[in-house]
Design an enzyme around this catalytic site. Structure first.
Site, PDB file in Angstrom:
ATOM      1  N   LYS A 449       0.871  -1.178   0.000  1.00 55.61           N
ATOM      2  CA  LYS A 449       0.000   0.000   0.000  1.00 55.61           C
ATOM      3  C   LYS A 449       0.909   1.229   0.000  1.00 55.61           C
ATOM      4  O   LYS A 449       1.742   1.402   0.900  1.00 55.61           O
ATOM      5  CB  LYS A 449      -0.890   0.037   1.248  1.00 55.61           C
ATOM      6  CG  LYS A 449      -1.753  -1.229   1.455  1.00 55.61           C
ATOM      7  CD  LYS A 449      -1.081  -2.220   2.348  1.00 55.61           C
ATOM      8  CE  LYS A 449      -2.000  -3.345   2.800  1.00 55.61           C
ATOM      9  NZ  LYS A 449      -2.670  -4.084   1.755  1.00 55.61           N
ATOM     10  N   HIS A 779      -4.635  -5.027  12.053  1.00 55.62           N
ATOM     11  CA  HIS A 779      -4.159  -5.160  10.680  1.00 55.62           C
ATOM     12  C   HIS A 779      -2.734  -4.612  10.530  1.00 55.62           C
ATOM     13  O   HIS A 779      -2.176  -4.586   9.442  1.00 55.62           O
ATOM     14  CB  HIS A 779      -5.109  -4.414   9.738  1.00 55.62           C
ATOM     15  CG  HIS A 779      -4.889  -4.703   8.285  1.00 55.62           C
ATOM     16  ND1 HIS A 779      -4.177  -3.865   7.456  1.00 55.62           N
ATOM     17  CD2 HIS A 779      -5.282  -5.749   7.517  1.00 55.62           C
ATOM     18  CE1 HIS A 779      -4.153  -4.362   6.229  1.00 55.62           C
ATOM     19  NE2 HIS A 779      -4.809  -5.513   6.238  1.00 55.62           N
ATOM     20  N   LYS A 781       1.352  -4.016  10.675  1.00 53.00           N
ATOM     21  CA  LYS A 781       2.518  -4.825  10.323  1.00 53.00           C
ATOM     22  C   LYS A 781       3.746  -4.071  10.853  1.00 53.00           C
ATOM     23  O   LYS A 781       4.494  -3.442  10.101  1.00 53.00           O
ATOM     24  CB  LYS A 781       2.632  -5.023   8.815  1.00 53.00           C
ATOM     25  CG  LYS A 781       1.438  -5.774   8.194  1.00 53.00           C
ATOM     26  CD  LYS A 781       0.372  -4.839   7.720  1.00 53.00           C
ATOM     27  CE  LYS A 781      -0.702  -5.524   6.897  1.00 53.00           C
ATOM     28  NZ  LYS A 781      -1.379  -6.653   7.467  1.00 53.00           N
ATOM     29  N   ASP A 786      13.649  -1.777  21.263  1.00 57.43           N
ATOM     30  CA  ASP A 786      14.535  -1.014  22.162  1.00 57.43           C
ATOM     31  C   ASP A 786      14.252   0.481  22.193  1.00 57.43           C
ATOM     32  O   ASP A 786      15.131   1.262  22.563  1.00 57.43           O
ATOM     33  CB  ASP A 786      16.005  -1.245  21.782  1.00 57.43           C
ATOM     34  CG  ASP A 786      16.450  -2.680  22.014  1.00 57.43           C
ATOM     35  OD1 ASP A 786      15.763  -3.388  22.782  1.00 57.43           O
ATOM     36  OD2 ASP A 786      17.456  -3.096  21.421  1.00 57.43           O
TER      37      ASP A 786
END
Length: 957
Positions: A449, A779, A781, A786
């Site tokens: 996307k 949804h 990702k 750290d």
């Protein structure tokens, strides 16, 4: 508006009737306007990028290739001796160095080339005198402006003296170039190696140009070459070759259309000689997708072209394999910004689209033209298709790449999306890929996307511009029309790294009342946030009839919507050019591969040079500087090249993390066995936990995934085969079988809970006087490590997204270059400001700190936070939801028999709503533990006799 001859057929009234093979528009919308012509003629610093998309119009309008009013000077400063084919006569080759504005380049010419130039100019001059045609009026005017006769190349003693011949040729050429007639003559332009793209500032240095003969074929793509083409299946064509600093292309100079673009990549090679080209004086130019053979006029010219092409290419970042085996290097001091949820993302994207001046590139797995980018919508101004139409009417070129789905398997209706956009304006071009039969690709998808604006600002992440994606941190379950006091959602969404008003820098555009063909009823005074199909609960019912976008898909008075959680980012400058280059590579690859896109209506796209990447016409407010690297998963079928840099970056980040990682992903399918699963992300997590255990150091792994996969199904009856298939591989990764994370952590024994926690998200509300609950669909990702770096993209944690040979994906790896004081494990710690703000934004909403300031989220690895805040909240919330709603999935349900019994019991929300409401007041945040024992006694793989069972295992992994 399009003229009648531009329209192939009238726009269809019914969206089902339009045939995509017959386009409404046959060519681009309008000729060059007087203002556009003035802009081209008065450009002092180089041509605008508009030139790239208007080459035929520029040729037809007679726009000179050289910039009017800008002197061009030459210097002949070197000579070389060369031997002719007779090996008897020795000739002289002159090096001519030219300057035009800030452009500098070199050509090499023999004395005979000067003679041919003089002859051609003289012939043209005589032709104009002898044929007083109207089309020569401009040239006659230029001839009358000549103060004296053309200089001569013959007959003087000075010309015979070799020592002064260079100086004389220099004076001769400069004399010609002072006159408009001579300098704009076709023969002069060819002598100077000047073309329409020579002085486009955003294409970088002028580079190398000239006429060549090119051989057809050479594509390294299945289906594009004849067997034995080296012997008899090729043809030679005359073309004008242009070499820039990161690509080369050739074009038909007679018509002004670009015929092919070859991007530099690590496979780029230039070879000279018959052994490589099967032709005399041939040059072979190779990259990952093509072996292009061109023919030169002499041995010396072939070596000169080879040398210059290599010289121009040697500075390109794209010739080397970069970190993580990626195509793009880390870009320091890159302006970037993250987004949690769609509200701010869509609003900033809408403002950025309004600033587009030249190009808008979009690629999505699914695109809904009718989606509103700012809400609540009280008019159509901020509807995606209306924005794109408005920009197209202003001359902006809009190119959209959509995934062409297998229609029997998916209902995203990319045909409707393409038809809707293409019928709006000829400046909007939409391609779909792949053709499943010709490419033999049925299982894999284009999943990335991305939106690129003027190749300078790029939005990237997990967010399709589609229905169901817009949300904010309130994660509303209902939308029956809001009260007046709670409407200002687009501006009020909190964001940890912004302090802006949500608008892009620059003047606010006027907002005419544009109306689209398909409009929702009564937008004036509307308070709903999700109109029509945008209100969704896809586990209850998947999307259907998307060509009727403003009809509800589910009954919003009975069914709560499923909230959508997603993360995205925006990047500027060189990193944005990297993202755009990926889009251009895919666009040009699709144009070559699919016959229906080979006509000139679908243009070849050219990447802008990195040397102008830091010149911003606008920036997205709230952006801050960091080191950014663009990553991707691609294969020969998807982009013509192979890469899995996202997987490599994930594993590298996990292995090198010192304190914690936070994973938020739509899928969690990993732990390689060499047969079913191949990505090693789960294995990297195991190794890192075992290292911490052996070193007796604190280390935390946070995993947030959806409670159920996003497929339609009745969860009370088991959810259906698709849901169960994904659950099977998720549990195989987490806790079931010898390859699972918990099985591999056997050395840790029961202490694994000190290192890793797996959660889902859930919320509740009241719908028509009834208490309701629904999972929040994760949804995202995203990987955070750290408090110093993060990855945001479109790639799920599974083989489909990570291997590169399956779905195509995009991501960005962001590393903070600055440090701010923080705390880690009870000690002072130097964190990255962007990453720290992102982690705190995620944690504050999930554990409820955004509504309860007493909850401390500063230290992500302390025992107090890990056990008493994160895990305690997840356990508390799961118990409350189980008591009130009898939610699924649930640890108490081990088999289908128990599922049936569990689902048959009346929940507290039905038997005692008042008590249920009291219980829900204790819910803290959104976390619930992911139930690791759910249906543990069942084989969740689809039965072999079902369509899901007959599908290859790779479809699910």
């Amino acid at each position: 508006m399009a003229s009648p001859e531009e329209v192939i057929e009238p726009e269809a009234q019914s969206s089902m009737a339009q045939n995509l093979d017959t386009r409404r528009f046959s060519h681009d919308g309008h000729n060059l306007s007087p203002d556009e012509l003035d802009g081209l003629m008065s450009s002092n610093d180089g041509r605008p990028f508009l030139v790239v998309h208007r080459l035929p119009d520029i040729k037809e309008a007679g726009v000179p290739y050289l910039m009017p009013g800008i002197p061009i000077t030459c210097r002949v400063d070197n000579t070389e001796k060369y031997t002719t084919r007779s090996k008897v006569r020795v000739g002289t080759l002159y090096t001519v160095r030219l300057t035009h504005g800030h452009f500098h380049w070199t050509v090499k010419r023999k004395y005979k080339h000067f003679q041919e130039l003089h002859r051609d100019l003289y012939k043209h001059k005589m032709l104009i005198h002898l044929l007083p045609l109207g089309r020569f009026a401009k040239e006659r005017q230029q001839l009358r402006a000549m103060s004296e006769e053309m200089p001569s190349l013959h007959g003087t003693e000075r010309a015979r003296r070799t020592s002064s011949k260079m100086k004389y040729l220099e004076e001769y050429l400069n004399g010609l170039l002072e006159n408009a007639f001579c300098r704009n003559d076709h023969s002069m332009l060819e002598f100077l190696s000047v073309g329409a793209l020579s002085f486009v500032t955003d294409l970088g240095p002028k580079g190398l140009e000239g006429p060549i003969f090119k051989r057809s074929g050479g594509h390294r793509v299945q289906g594009l070459n004849c067997i034995g083409h080296h012997q008899f299946c090729f043809r030679w064509s005359r073309r004008w070759l242009v070499v820039k600093d990161s690509f080369l292309m050739y074009m038909n100079r007679d018509h002004g259309y670009i015929n092919f673009v070859l991007l530099f990549d690590p496979e780029f090679r230039v070879k000279v000689g018959r052994s490589y080209t099967d032709t005399r004086y041939g040059v072979c130019i190779e990259n990952f997708t093509r072996s292009l053979v061109i023919k030169c006029s002499s041995y010396r010219q072939a070596h000169w072209w080879s040398h210059e092409i290599n010289r121009l290419a040697e500075s390109s970042d794209y010739l080397k394999v970069q970190r993580f085996d990626g195509f793009a290097p880390p870009r320091e001091n890159t302006l970037t910004k993250w987004y949690v949820n769609g509200s701010r993302f869509f609003a900033n994207l809408a403002d950025a689209l309004e600033q587009a001046k030249e190009e808008i590139f979009i690629t999505d797995w699914w695109l809904s033209p009718e989606v509103f980018l700012k809400r609540p919508a009280t008019e159509n101004y901020w509807r995606l298709d209306e924005i794109l139409k408005r920009k197209a009417e202003q001359g902006v070129k809009v190119c959209v790449l959509l995934y062409k789905e297998v229609e029997l398997a998916l209902g995203i209706n990319s045909e409707h999306s393409k038809r809707t956009l293409m019928n709006m304006h000829p400046n909007i071009k939409v391609m779909r890929h792949p053709d499943h039969v010709s490419s033999v690709v049925f299982l894999w998808a284009h999943h990335e996307k991305m939106v690129s604006i003027d190749q300078t600002v790029a939005f990237i992440g997990g967010m399709d511009l589609a229905f169901g994606r817009w949300d904010d941190s309130q994660y509303r379950l209902t939308d029956l029309g809001l009260t007046e006091a709670s409407i200002s959602v687009t501006q009020e969404e909190p964001n940890g790294n912004t302090g802006d008003n949500g608008e892009v820098d620059g003047p606010k555009p006027s907002q005419p009342d544009n109306q689209a063909v398909q409009v929702p009823d009564r937008l004036t005074g509307n308070t709903k946030l999700w109109l029509g199909k945008d209100y969704s609960n896809f586990i209850k019912k998947d999307w259907v009839q998307l060509d009727r976008p403003f009809e509800d898909n589910v009954d919003r008075t009975q069914i709560p919507r499923m909230p959508w959680r997603d993360l995205s980012a925006v990047i500027h400058g060189k990193a944005a050019r990297d993202v755009t280059r990926h889009f251009i590579q895919r666009w040009n690859f699709t144009k070559i591969f699919k016959n229906k896109y080979k006509d000139n209506f679908y243009p070849y796209l050219l990447p802008k040079s990195q040397c102008t990447a830091d010149s911003f016409s606008f920036t997205v407010p709230g952006s801050k500087k960091a080191k950014v690297q663009v990553l991707r998963s691609v294969d020969r079928w998807s982009a013509g090249t192979c890469e899995c840099s996202i997987l490599n970056a994930y594993i590298h980040t996990i292995e090198n993390s010192e304190h914690f990682i936070y994973i938020e992903n739509q899928f969690f399918i990993s732990c390689a066995d060499g047969k079913t699963i191949h990505n090693g992300i789960g294995d990297a997590i195991v190794k890192r936990i075992l290292r911490a255990h052996r070193e007796q150091k604190k280390y935390r792994v946070y995993v947030v995934i959806p409670l159920f996969p996003g497929f339609e199904g009745d969860v009370n009856a088991g959810g259906g085969n698709a849901i169960q298939a994904i659950l099977h591989f998720t549990y195989r990764t987490l806790c079931r079988g010898e390859h699972s994370i918990l099985s591999k952590l056997s050395e840790v024994e029961d202490k694994w809970t000190e290192y890793i926690t797996v959660c889902g998200l859930r919320t509740h509300s009241q719908l028509c006087q009834s208490l309701v609950t629904e999972l929040i669909y994760v949804h995202s990702k995203t990987l955070i490590a750290d408090d110093r770096c993060y990855i945001i993209g479109s790639a799920n944690i599974n083989d489909r997204s990570m291997l590169g040979s399956r779905d195509s994906e995009l991501a960005v790896f962001v590393e903070d270059e600055e440090r701010v004081p923080s705390i880690m494990g009870g000690e002072e710690y130097q964190a990255g400001p962007l990453t720290l703000a992102l982690r705190k934004e995620c944690f504050s909403v999930l554990v409820g700190a955004s509504s309860d300031p007493s909850i401390n989220i500063n230290d992500p690895i302390s025992d107090e936070f890990f056990f008493l805040v994160w895990n305690a909240s997840a356990k508390l919330n799961a118990n409350i939801y189980d008591k009130v709603f009898k939610c699924l999935p649930n640890n108490a349900v081990h088999s289908m028999r128990e599922l049936k019994e569990y689902s048959s019991k009346a929940p507290l929300c039905d038997t005692d709503p008042k008590q249920a409401a009291e219980e829900l007041k204790a819910v803290r945040g959104l976390l619930v533990h992911f139930p690791l024992m759910y249906l543990c006694e069942e084989n969740l793989l689809p039965p072999l006799g079902t369509k899901e069972g007959m599908a290859p295992v790779g479809l699910w992994t």
